[in-house]
Design a protein around this motif. Structure first.
Motif, PDB file in Angstrom:
ATOM      1  N   ARG A  92     -30.862 -43.657 -17.072  1.00 34.54           N
ATOM      2  CA  ARG A  92     -31.611 -44.353 -16.246  1.00 34.54           C
ATOM      3  C   ARG A  92     -32.604 -45.281 -16.961  1.00 34.54           C
ATOM      4  NH1 ARG A  92     -33.757 -39.261 -12.078  1.00 34.54           N
ATOM      5  NH2 ARG A  92     -31.539 -38.830 -11.630  1.00 34.54           N
ATOM      6  N   HIS A  93     -32.667 -45.164 -18.366  1.00 33.31           N
ATOM      7  CA  HIS A  93     -33.748 -46.007 -19.167  1.00 33.31           C
ATOM      8  C   HIS A  93     -33.038 -46.822 -20.122  1.00 33.31           C
ATOM      9  CE1 HIS A  93     -36.954 -43.386 -17.276  1.00 33.31           C
ATOM     10  NE2 HIS A  93     -36.297 -42.653 -17.621  1.00 33.31           N
ATOM     11  N   GLY A  94     -33.531 -47.876 -20.637  1.00 34.83           N
ATOM     12  CA  GLY A  94     -32.826 -48.772 -21.497  1.00 34.83           C
ATOM     13  C   GLY A  94     -32.541 -50.048 -20.716  1.00 34.83           C
ATOM     14  N   ARG A  95     -32.250 -50.995 -21.657  1.00 37.99           N
ATOM     15  CA  ARG A  95     -31.721 -52.238 -21.085  1.00 37.99           C
ATOM     16  C   ARG A  95     -30.146 -52.147 -20.711  1.00 37.99           C
ATOM     17  NH1 ARG A  95     -34.600 -56.400 -25.718  1.00 37.99           N
ATOM     18  NH2 ARG A  95     -36.679 -55.631 -25.084  1.00 37.99           N
ATOM     19  N   GLY A  96     -29.240 -51.844 -21.321  1.00 40.19           N
ATOM     20  CA  GLY A  96     -27.986 -51.797 -21.214  1.00 40.19           C
ATOM     21  C   GLY A  96     -27.566 -50.472 -20.430  1.00 40.19           C
ATOM     22  N   GLU A  97     -26.320 -50.503 -19.657  1.00 42.07           N
ATOM     23  CA  GLU A  97     -25.729 -49.367 -19.035  1.00 42.07           C
ATOM     24  C   GLU A  97     -25.058 -48.365 -20.046  1.00 42.07           C
ATOM     25  OE1 GLU A  97     -23.838 -50.707 -15.671  1.00 42.07           O
ATOM     26  OE2 GLU A  97     -25.470 -50.831 -14.568  1.00 42.07           O
ATOM     27  N   ARG A  98     -25.319 -47.330 -20.200  1.00 42.87           N
ATOM     28  CA  ARG A  98     -24.743 -46.252 -21.104  1.00 42.87           C
ATOM     29  C   ARG A  98     -24.245 -45.130 -20.324  1.00 42.87           C
ATOM     30  NH1 ARG A  98     -28.005 -46.581 -26.816  1.00 42.87           N
ATOM     31  NH2 ARG A  98     -27.654 -48.857 -27.320  1.00 42.87           N
ATOM     32  N   VAL A  99     -23.125 -44.627 -20.727  1.00 39.82           N
ATOM     33  CA  VAL A  99     -22.705 -43.332 -19.685  1.00 39.82           C
ATOM     34  C   VAL A  99     -23.496 -42.112 -20.646  1.00 39.82           C
ATOM     35  CG1 VAL A  99     -20.833 -41.761 -19.496  1.00 39.82           C
ATOM     36  CG2 VAL A  99     -20.495 -44.281 -19.492  1.00 39.82           C
ATOM     37  N   ARG A 100     -24.164 -41.349 -20.039  1.00 43.85           N
ATOM     38  CA  ARG A 100     -24.884 -40.254 -20.609  1.00 43.85           C
ATOM     39  C   ARG A 100     -24.065 -38.762 -20.788  1.00 43.85           C
ATOM     40  NH1 ARG A 100     -30.263 -37.505 -17.670  1.00 43.85           N
ATOM     41  NH2 ARG A 100     -30.793 -35.907 -19.422  1.00 43.85           N
ATOM     42  N   THR A 101     -23.254 -38.889 -19.869  1.00 41.21           N
ATOM     43  CA  THR A 101     -22.394 -37.664 -19.430  1.00 41.21           C
ATOM     44  C   THR A 101     -21.278 -37.957 -18.460  1.00 41.21           C
ATOM     45  OG1 THR A 101     -22.115 -35.210 -19.329  1.00 41.21           O
ATOM     46  CG2 THR A 101     -23.758 -36.193 -17.801  1.00 41.21           C
ATOM     47  N   TYR A 102     -20.258 -36.968 -18.431  1.00 37.18           N
ATOM     48  CA  TYR A 102     -19.161 -37.202 -17.167  1.00 37.18           C
ATOM     49  C   TYR A 102     -19.206 -35.885 -16.790  1.00 37.18           C
ATOM     50  CZ  TYR A 102     -17.196 -41.229 -19.408  1.00 37.18           C
ATOM     51  OH  TYR A 102     -17.206 -42.587 -19.888  1.00 37.18           O
ATOM     52  N   HIS A 103     -18.911 -35.967 -15.349  1.00 35.96           N
ATOM     53  CA  HIS A 103     -18.900 -34.815 -14.372  1.00 35.96           C
ATOM     54  C   HIS A 103     -17.430 -34.607 -13.863  1.00 35.96           C
ATOM     55  CE1 HIS A 103     -23.352 -33.994 -14.191  1.00 35.96           C
ATOM     56  NE2 HIS A 103     -23.353 -35.411 -14.559  1.00 35.96           N
ATOM     57  N   GLY A 104     -17.056 -33.633 -13.888  1.00 38.46           N
ATOM     58  CA  GLY A 104     -15.655 -33.397 -13.285  1.00 38.46           C
ATOM     59  C   GLY A 104     -15.696 -32.412 -12.080  1.00 38.46           C
ATOM     60  N   ALA A 105     -14.778 -32.208 -11.079  1.00 38.64           N
ATOM     61  CA  ALA A 105     -14.881 -31.379 -10.120  1.00 38.64           C
ATOM     62  C   ALA A 105     -13.294 -31.416  -9.622  1.00 38.64           C
ATOM     63  CB  ALA A 105     -15.683 -31.624  -8.927  1.00 38.64           C
ATOM     64  N   VAL A 106     -12.734 -30.200  -9.014  1.00 34.78           N
ATOM     65  CA  VAL A 106     -11.673 -29.748  -8.395  1.00 34.78           C
ATOM     66  C   VAL A 106     -12.118 -28.896  -7.163  1.00 34.78           C
ATOM     67  CG1 VAL A 106      -9.291 -28.810  -8.526  1.00 34.78           C
ATOM     68  CG2 VAL A 106     -10.283 -30.197 -10.475  1.00 34.78           C
ATOM     69  N   ARG A 107     -11.337 -29.215  -6.227  1.00 32.78           N
ATOM     70  CA  ARG A 107     -11.616 -28.619  -4.892  1.00 32.78           C
ATOM     71  C   ARG A 107     -10.319 -27.755  -4.528  1.00 32.78           C
ATOM     72  NH1 ARG A 107     -15.511 -26.069  -1.671  1.00 32.78           N
ATOM     73  NH2 ARG A 107     -14.466 -25.873   0.434  1.00 32.78           N
ATOM     74  N   ILE A 108     -10.302 -26.480  -4.479  1.00 25.50           N
ATOM     75  CA  ILE A 108      -9.138 -25.472  -4.177  1.00 25.50           C
ATOM     76  C   ILE A 108      -9.517 -24.746  -2.922  1.00 25.50           C
ATOM     77  CG2 ILE A 108      -7.869 -23.685  -4.953  1.00 25.50           C
ATOM     78  CD1 ILE A 108      -8.868 -24.609  -7.757  1.00 25.50           C
ATOM     79  N   THR A 109      -8.443 -24.653  -1.951  1.00 30.45           N
ATOM     80  CA  THR A 109      -8.439 -23.919  -0.997  1.00 30.45           C
ATOM     81  C   THR A 109      -7.259 -22.706  -1.055  1.00 30.45           C
ATOM     82  OG1 THR A 109      -9.247 -25.733   0.439  1.00 30.45           O
ATOM     83  CG2 THR A 109      -8.372 -23.701   1.596  1.00 30.45           C
ATOM     84  N   ALA A 110      -7.674 -21.422  -0.797  1.00 27.98           N
ATOM     85  CA  ALA A 110      -6.961 -20.360  -0.802  1.00 27.98           C
ATOM     86  C   ALA A 110      -6.926 -19.723   0.600  1.00 27.98           C
ATOM     87  CB  ALA A 110      -7.195 -19.438  -2.015  1.00 27.98           C
ATOM     88  N   GLU A 111      -6.000 -19.298   1.088  1.00 29.77           N
ATOM     89  CA  GLU A 111      -5.737 -18.317   2.199  1.00 29.77           C
ATOM     90  C   GLU A 111      -5.164 -17.155   1.741  1.00 29.77           C
ATOM     91  OE1 GLU A 111      -3.660 -20.313   5.482  1.00 29.77           O
ATOM     92  OE2 GLU A 111      -5.320 -22.042   5.597  1.00 29.77           O
ATOM     93  N   LEU A 112      -5.713 -16.200   2.370  1.00 28.08           N
ATOM     94  CA  LEU A 112      -5.386 -14.776   2.112  1.00 28.08           C
ATOM     95  C   LEU A 112      -5.031 -14.249   3.249  1.00 28.08           C
ATOM     96  CD1 LEU A 112      -7.095 -15.499  -0.618  1.00 28.08           C
ATOM     97  CD2 LEU A 112      -6.808 -13.044  -1.019  1.00 28.08           C
TER      98      LEU A 112
END
Length: 238
Positions: A92-112
């Motif tokens: 959020r700070h600084g003159r240039g855009e820099r990647v701070r971190t990466y977020h990953g997600a996977v959505r799973i559905t299970a039927e029992l």
């Protein structure tokens, strides 16, 4: 309507006549049955300073979750991956855009379908890092016999109600003119099942300090069906 149609005794008449009076009724049925399916929504997340580390971490956690669910064997009727994402978070700070971190997600559905395994599975999933568990959501199969039975009871009630009207006039039903299905649906469950479905052990590598299994109670499902029916009656003696 043409002259030939008006002379046809079989021509449709949208109302009753003195010789064939009509009666219109509504039949309803409400059933309360045990659920057949329990759905779990599982969201696996990961974070990393670079895209590759976030992806590797997400892959490892996703594999752990899938192996855990599959260990329930035939109790799992369906297992699906619904969504996958890797998203960079910029500073959020600084003159240039820099990647701070990466977020990953996977959505799973299970039927029992075997609820005896559900409590222990849910507890193990919830005990995993960066894993969100949503559910269980109780439901019936689309082709559940409960839907068919509700429709049958609604029709029987419509016939019985029409007969009672005819008997009140001192006559009997002659024929069915129309039967309309006005909808059948499962409403939100209001009441839990009277008996608890306790968890049973299954083949997973569990630590001695693992959390105690949840003791889940399946919610009863309310099935509703309704029909409109129209009958002709034999002329009553009024």
């Amino acid at each position: 309507m043409t002259a030939s149609e008006s002379d046809d005794p079989r021509a449709f008449v949208p109302y009753g006549t003195p010789d064939a009076p009509r009666v219109a009724v509504r039949g309803e049925a409400h059933l309360e049955v045990d659920p057949e399916i329990a759905r779990l929504g599982i969201t696996v997340t990961a974070r990393g300073r670079d895209r590759r580390s976030a992806l590797d971490d997400l892959t490892r956690r996703n594999t752990t979750v899938l192996d855990l669910v599959k260990s329930c064997g035939e109790a799992v009727e369906r297992l699906e991956t619904g969504a996958f994402s890797i998203t960079p978070e910029l500073t959020r700070h600084g003159r240039g855009e820099r990647v701070r971190t990466y977020h990953g997600a996977v959505r799973i559905t299970a039927e029992l379908t075997d609820f005896t395994l559900l409590g222990e599975l849910t507890t193990h999933l919830a005990d995993l890092d960066l894993t969100h568990v949503d559910g269980p959501r109780w439901d019936l199969r689309p082709d559940s016999p409960a839907h068919r039975e509700a429709r049958r009871q609604a029709v029987r009630e419509a016939v019985q109600r029409a007969r009672e009207y005819a008997e009140a006039l001192g006559t009997t039903l002659a024929a069915l003119v129309e039967l309309a299905d006005i909808g059948a649906e499962v409403s939100s469950p209001h009441q839990a099942a009277p008996g608890r479905m306790r968890s049973a052990a299954y083949a997973v590598a569990a630590e001695t300090d693992a959390a105690a299994p949840l003791d889940l109670e399946p919610e009863r499902q309310h099935v509703y069906a309704a029909v409109h029916a129209r009958f002709t009656m034999n002329p009553p003696a009024l």
